[in-house]
Design a protein around this motif. Structure first.
Motif, PDB file in Angstrom:
ATOM      1  N   SER A  11      -2.643  -4.915   3.343  1.00 26.28           N
ATOM      2  CA  SER A  11      -3.378  -6.146   3.630  1.00 26.28           C
ATOM      3  C   SER A  11      -3.013  -7.286   2.675  1.00 26.28           C
ATOM      4  CB  SER A  11      -4.888  -5.873   3.579  1.00 26.28           C
ATOM      5  OG  SER A  11      -5.221  -5.286   2.351  1.00 26.28           O
ATOM      6  N   ASP A  12      -2.325  -7.001   1.571  1.00 25.97           N
ATOM      7  CA  ASP A  12      -1.892  -8.075   0.667  1.00 25.97           C
ATOM      8  C   ASP A  12      -0.951  -9.057   1.358  1.00 25.97           C
ATOM      9  OD1 ASP A  12      -3.313  -7.457  -1.487  1.00 25.97           O
ATOM     10  OD2 ASP A  12      -1.627  -6.833  -2.766  1.00 25.97           O
ATOM     11  N   TRP A  13      -0.049  -8.526   2.169  1.00 22.93           N
ATOM     12  CA  TRP A  13       0.981  -9.369   2.761  1.00 22.93           C
ATOM     13  C   TRP A  13       1.057  -9.269   4.266  1.00 22.93           C
ATOM     14  CZ3 TRP A  13       3.562 -12.755  -0.284  1.00 22.93           C
ATOM     15  CH2 TRP A  13       3.502 -12.519  -1.675  1.00 22.93           C
ATOM     16  N   CYS A  14       0.797  -8.090   4.787  1.00 23.52           N
ATOM     17  CA  CYS A  14       1.118  -7.845   6.192  1.00 23.52           C
ATOM     18  C   CYS A  14       0.018  -8.384   7.092  1.00 23.52           C
ATOM     19  CB  CYS A  14       1.298  -6.345   6.413  1.00 23.52           C
ATOM     20  SG  CYS A  14       1.646  -5.934   8.125  1.00 23.52           S
ATOM     21  N   ARG A  15       0.401  -9.051   8.195  1.00 28.90           N
ATOM     22  CA  ARG A  15      -0.607  -9.617   9.080  1.00 28.90           C
ATOM     23  C   ARG A  15      -1.334  -8.538   9.858  1.00 28.90           C
ATOM     24  NH1 ARG A  15       2.601 -10.985  14.185  1.00 28.90           N
ATOM     25  NH2 ARG A  15       4.559  -9.974  13.694  1.00 28.90           N
ATOM     26  N   PHE A  16      -0.804  -7.289   9.866  1.00 24.73           N
ATOM     27  CA  PHE A  16      -1.499  -6.216  10.573  1.00 24.73           C
ATOM     28  C   PHE A  16      -2.288  -5.312   9.640  1.00 24.73           C
ATOM     29  CE2 PHE A  16       2.371  -6.935  13.231  1.00 24.73           C
ATOM     30  CZ  PHE A  16       1.720  -7.511  14.315  1.00 24.73           C
ATOM     31  N   GLY A  17      -2.068  -5.432   8.338  1.00 21.44           N
ATOM     32  CA  GLY A  17      -2.665  -4.497   7.373  1.00 21.44           C
ATOM     33  C   GLY A  17      -4.179  -4.510   7.451  1.00 21.44           C
ATOM     34  N   THR A  18      -4.766  -3.309   7.429  1.00 23.66           N
ATOM     35  CA  THR A  18      -6.231  -3.228   7.502  1.00 23.66           C
ATOM     36  C   THR A  18      -6.859  -2.970   6.139  1.00 23.66           C
ATOM     37  OG1 THR A  18      -6.182  -0.857   7.908  1.00 23.66           O
ATOM     38  CG2 THR A  18      -6.118  -2.286   9.843  1.00 23.66           C
ATOM     39  N   GLN A  19      -6.099  -2.341   5.221  1.00 23.21           N
ATOM     40  CA  GLN A  19      -6.616  -2.030   3.887  1.00 23.21           C
ATOM     41  C   GLN A  19      -5.494  -2.279   2.883  1.00 23.21           C
ATOM     42  OE1 GLN A  19      -9.778  -0.926   3.654  1.00 23.21           O
ATOM     43  NE2 GLN A  19     -10.226  -0.013   5.662  1.00 23.21           N
ATOM     44  N   ASP A  20      -5.838  -2.176   1.596  1.00 26.05           N
ATOM     45  CA  ASP A  20      -4.856  -2.369   0.535  1.00 26.05           C
ATOM     46  C   ASP A  20      -4.093  -1.054   0.328  1.00 26.05           C
ATOM     47  OD1 ASP A  20      -3.378  -2.964  -1.678  1.00 26.05           O
ATOM     48  OD2 ASP A  20      -5.092  -2.996  -3.060  1.00 26.05           O
ATOM     49  N   SER A  21      -3.123  -0.800   1.205  1.00 23.05           N
ATOM     50  CA  SER A  21      -2.411   0.483   1.154  1.00 23.05           C
ATOM     51  C   SER A  21      -1.590   0.595  -0.128  1.00 23.05           C
ATOM     52  CB  SER A  21      -1.509   0.629   2.371  1.00 23.05           C
ATOM     53  OG  SER A  21      -0.700  -0.521   2.523  1.00 23.05           O
ATOM     54  N   THR A  22      -1.003  -0.514  -0.585  1.00 21.54           N
ATOM     55  CA  THR A  22      -0.204  -0.463  -1.818  1.00 21.54           C
ATOM     56  C   THR A  22      -1.099  -0.087  -2.996  1.00 21.54           C
ATOM     57  OG1 THR A  22       0.819  -2.416  -0.842  1.00 21.54           O
ATOM     58  CG2 THR A  22       1.675  -1.684  -2.961  1.00 21.54           C
ATOM     59  N   GLY A  23      -2.254  -0.726  -3.056  1.00 22.69           N
ATOM     60  CA  GLY A  23      -3.188  -0.449  -4.149  1.00 22.69           C
ATOM     61  C   GLY A  23      -3.640   0.996  -4.158  1.00 22.69           C
TER      62      GLY A  23
END
Lengths: 821, 116
Positions: free
Chosen positions: A649-661
């Motif tokens: 969700s930091d960068w991606c327009r589809f991201g639902t959660q902070d997967s990187t974090g």
């Protein structure tokens, strides 16, 4: 003086011939071998498993370098013989080496048949004959593009299955109406086609290749068929057959027909020259399968040893050779003659839903051929009846159902083998019959499959008769074989991994010597299999109490880097969740320059691998990396490797959660722990799953409502999508659940058993029950993991930089020439 | 730097080699691996597996055997012979321990220099 024996070719036939010769007359000859391939003798029939990834080249070497040295053989690798001077009795290689012979053997094998069509010489068009071809195919397979295999015979289909296993899109073109028409009847050919198609391999029959079409770079792009169809291809494998490689025989003026003509004792038209293998023609026949080639090896060895043994060897006799396809999961067998004819009768059994087809061809009440598909359990029995020309009149009604249905015998799977006569052939490749195996087991006290293979060679070539050999062992050993049914963890003990883990806890065993003593180890210091396993079990079961036994760890875990084939190491620092920075990249670049590291590669786990580091440089490399903030990536460990992430969700327009974090949090929480086998994680920020979480040991797919936790995936030797463990609403719960799962695996897994295999063994539902349904148990697993991490989370690199185990990286002494005076 | 007698070269202390471990001695003609068993015996073998050239000094030492780190060939430390179905041998050099010190036969230099 010893006679000079020169052999041209170093394949399986001359290799087997020499083994026989050394038994009969070990010192009779001074032996020189010229091998056009730059390597030792290997098991060519096993190239298909190498291609599919089920085996490595090392697994299929028959004679290592040591064998040649021990037997005093001069082996010229990569030398192709270009001239034979029969008057002077010498041979000369393309590298200029000349050798004199008293007796010469030509064993140059075969060459692939290349279709004489335009474009056959394009880049990307290869044959399937030797290891170089396999390497070329593996390289091409990395592109994951489209391959076309021309030829629907044994070799072509094995190539197709191997390329498919490597992830390519594969089409088989076969010119005849049905596959393997020389070995199968059309019905079995159809079933075979169907089961290949079920595996995603496309099959086109009656497909006549007209030309191979180039792209702009001169590389193949498509195969054009006579009917105008174009089949796209970035790789074309020509597997349309082989031809005897008799060129040298022709050049030397020997009698050559299809192959070099030899008599039933392998003698050519020149009395000092012999030939064997695929290049030889005996009784008007040439051969391509291993059994008759090994038979030639036996005959020739006897012939060459005659002056010592005084006996004339039994001549070579033609025998029908059974065909088996080495494609995992497809059971197919055929032998003999199965064409229709007025004087023939047939018995057919079909079970369409089970995919079973059996056909026996009879003439004068005797079996002359059989084709089995889907259930090949009775292949040995049918072959035996055929070989002995047994009159089957009394058996006819139930013959097709197999041996288990004869004479009211019980449906015991070993009954069929029990009923076989002592001279019934079990291993077709090596011509080993049942009696030979039974007497070797009894006489030499063999109890394991490996021992039986080493002593009799049964199931040691293509391995497809392994099940039969095990049944023979079971019959011969009785209860002693049953005892082996519980697979011991290694040759030092009769206990299984499960037993050992259970007893370590129950008897409170807290050191390797204690385990070996209390559980009755048969060796004094264990072996390279059990020592690392025991060390892991003790580390995992007694955190803080058991002191890690450094000498029981594989070298990679001792020096915290991965040993490479040349003895150098590769170094992979952690990049948390795959994130890096300019400063980190600059530090890596500086290290690469400073230590002249020859190769740098981006890994599949989103980090950077420096390859070819000298062992003595490792501490200094780590010191420099450590200054930039790097810690060990444990790319060498049976432990947490990587947590792959997408940008979330930091960068991606589809991201639902902070997967990187979440990925970084998991990696920082879990790193340093030892596990039964490596553990790889991934976190994807949405169901598009860019981090490929569904083929990992543990994966997370973020969704609007929380975190879907997956487990037990695989994308290596096996490919398997994950199963869902459960959905949790918060990041904290995701971390707790994943940690509990990994701790459960740490406590129960067998050493070297990946999560997917462990989960399959104990059952996916059982894992869900303990982790998702039982909150207390989940919490207990989590707490035990946290406790064990207190002793595990130290960076091994910085420990080594500060001097721990420094002996590992320095020679004990350097002896100069002055020491020699 | 190493004390020498006519037949033996002193290499260092027994305790320089980890129990069930190995250290490398560099010679002009290649590396020799010095192994120490759990019973404090010391053996010297060429640090090169005949199969694919793997460094035996990096293998796991168990009883009187070492397993090559590359493809798991097992060698008898006393004879240098490959075990099981594998065929091959590694050259050995006499080694002895006296008063806690490790000595290698001087032949290690003569033979190896002659080999090359």
């Amino acid at each position: 003086m010893r006679q000079k024996l020169v052999i041209i070719g170093n394949g399986m036939a001359p290799g087997r011939m020499l083994e026989h010769l050394f038994e009969l007359a070990p010192d009779l000859y001074e032996i020189t071998i010229f091998n056009a391939e730059p390597r030792v003798n290997y098991d060519r029939i096993m190239l298909s498993p190498v291609l599919s990834g089920e085996k490595t080249f090392e697994d299929i070497v028959i004679h290592g370098d040591g064998w040649y040295i021990r037997n005093g053989i001069t082996l010229y690798k990569g030398h192709r013989i270009t001239a034979i001077d029969r008057a002077a009795r010498t041979v000369t290689s393309d590298q200029g080496a000349t050798a004199a012979y008293d007796r010469l053997i030509i064993a140059t094998g075969s060459v692939p048949f290349i279709l004489p069509v335009p474009g056959a010489d394009l880049k990307g068009v290869i044959s399937y004959r030797d290891l170089d071809d396999v390497d070329a195919m593996l390289l091409a397979a990395q592109s994951r593009e489209t391959a076309v295999v021309i030829g629907g015979g044994l070799l072509g289909l094995e190539a197709a299955a191997g390329l498919k296993a490597r992830g390519m899109d594969v089409t088989v073109l076969h010119v005849m109406p049905s596959l393997m028409e020389r070995q199968l009847d059309p019905a079995a050919g159809y079933l075979l086609q169907r089961s290949l198609e079920a595996r995603g391999i496309k099959v086109m029959t009656r497909a006549k290749t007209q030309a191979l079409l180039p792209d702009a770079q001169g590389k193949v792009r498509a195969v054009a068929l006579q009917d105008g169809t174009e089949v796209p291809a970035t790789l074309v494998v020509m597997a349309a057959g082989i031809r005897p490689n008799a060129a040298l025989g022709r050049l030397a003026g020997l009698e050559v027909n299809r192959g070099i003509v030899v008599d039933a004792h392998m003698r050519s038209s020149d009395p000092s020259i012999y030939s064997l293998g695929e290049c030889a023609e005996v009784g008007g026949q040439v051969y391509g399968l291993v059994a008759p080639l090994y038979e030639m090896a036996r005959v020739l060895a006897g012939e060459l040893a005659r002056e010592v043994t005084g006996a004339e060897p039994a001549p070579f006799v033609h025998q029908d050779t059974p065909t088996k396809l080495k494609v995992t999961g497809i059971d197919l067998f055929s032998v003999g003659d199965f064409a229709d004819g007025d004087d023939r009768e047939e018995i057919v059994l079909r079970d369409a839903s089970a995919g079973i087809y059996k056909r026996l061809i009879l003439k004068d009440n005797r079996i002359i051929g059989s084709v089995l598909f889907g259930d090949t359990g009775d292949a040995a029995w049918f072959t035996d009846l055929k070989k002995k020309a047994t009159d089957v009149t009394d058996l006819r009604d139930t013959l097709i159902f197999g041996q288990a249905y004869q004479g009211g015998a019980a449906l015991d799977p070993t009954a069929a083998v029990a009923a076989l006569a002592d001279d019934a052939e079990i291993c077709g490749c090596n011509g080993v019959c049942k009696g030979t195996i039974v007497s070797a087991i009894t006489a030499k006290g063999l109890t394991t499959l490996e021992e039986v293979r080493a002593h009799t060679k049964a199931s040691a070539s293509c391995g497809s008769c392994t099940g039969l050999v095990e049944k023979v062992m079971q019959l011969t050993l009785g209860d002693r074989f049953q005892a082996q049914a519980v697979k011991p963890m290694c040759g030092c003990t009769t206990h299984s991994h499960d037993d050992v883990r259970r007893l370590i806890k129950a008897k409170q065993l807290k050191s390797i010597p204690a385990v070996m003593q209390e559980l009755g180890w048969s060796s004094s210091g264990g072996c390279a299999k059990c020592r690392p396993a025991l060390n892991y079990y003790l580390v995992a079961d007694w955190p803080g109490e058991y002191e890690d036994d450094y000498q029981s760890r594989f070298i990679n875990e001792r020096v915290h880097a991965n040993i490479q084939k040349d003895g150098t190491y590769s170094v992979v620092p952690r990049m948390w969740g795959g994130m890096t920075s300019a400063a980190e990249l600059r530090a890596i670049a500086d290290v690469v320059d400073k230590f002249a590291i020859p190769a740098v590669k981006v890994t599949g786990g989103q980090r950077i691998d420096m390859l070819g580091v000298k062992k003595e440089d490792l501490p200094a490399v780590w010191e420099d990396l450590g200054k930039a903030g790097f810690v060990s990536g444990h790319a060498y460990a049976k432990g947490l490797r990587t947590v792959k992430t997408c940008v979330g969700s930091d960068w991606c327009r589809f991201g639902t959660q902070d997967s990187t974090g979440l990925g970084i949090r998991l990696e920082k929480f879990l790193w340093g722990s030892w596990t039964p086998a490596k553990v790889k994680l991934a976190v994807s920020g949405c169901p598009r799953n860019c981090a490929e979480a569904t083929c990992k040991d543990v994966g997370v797919i973020c969704v609007d409502s929380g975190f879907e936790i997956h487990f037990a995936g695989a994308a290596g030797l096996d490919i398997k999508g994950t199963d869902v463990l459960g959905l949790v609403p918060s990041e904290d719960e995701a971390v707790e659940t994943i940690t509990a799962l990994i701790q459960m695996y740490r406590e129960q897994g067998h050493y070297l058993e990946r999560i997917y295999k462990w989960a399959k063994r104990i059952g996916h539902d059982e894992v869900r029950r303990q982790i998702m349904d039982d909150r207390d148990r989940r919490r207990a697993y989590f707490d035990r993991f946290v406790q064990s991490q207190a002793f595990a989370q130290t960076d091994p690199w910085s420990e080594r930089v500060s001097g721990k185990d420094k002996h590992e990286f320095r020679p004990m002494a350097v002896l100069g020439l002055e020491a020699a005076e | 730097m190493n004390a020498m007698t006519r037949d033996w070269i002193e290499i260092g202390l027994l305790t320089d080699i980890p129990k069930e471990g190995a250290r490398v001695v560099k010679t002009p003609a290649g590396c020799v691996a010095l192994f120490r068993t759990g019973e404090d015996e010391v053996f010297a073998l060429d640090d090169r597996c005949p199969h694919k050239g793997g460094p035996l000094s990096q293998g796991i030492v168990h009883g009187r055997f070492v397993t090559c780190p590359l493809h798991n060939w097992v060698f008898d430390l006393a004879t240098g012979l490959a075990q099981g179905a594998d065929e091959g041998a590694v050259a050995t050099t006499p080694a002895r321990v006296e008063g806690g010190r490790v000595y290698l036969a001087r032949s290690v230099l003569a033979r190896r220099a002659a080999d090359d």
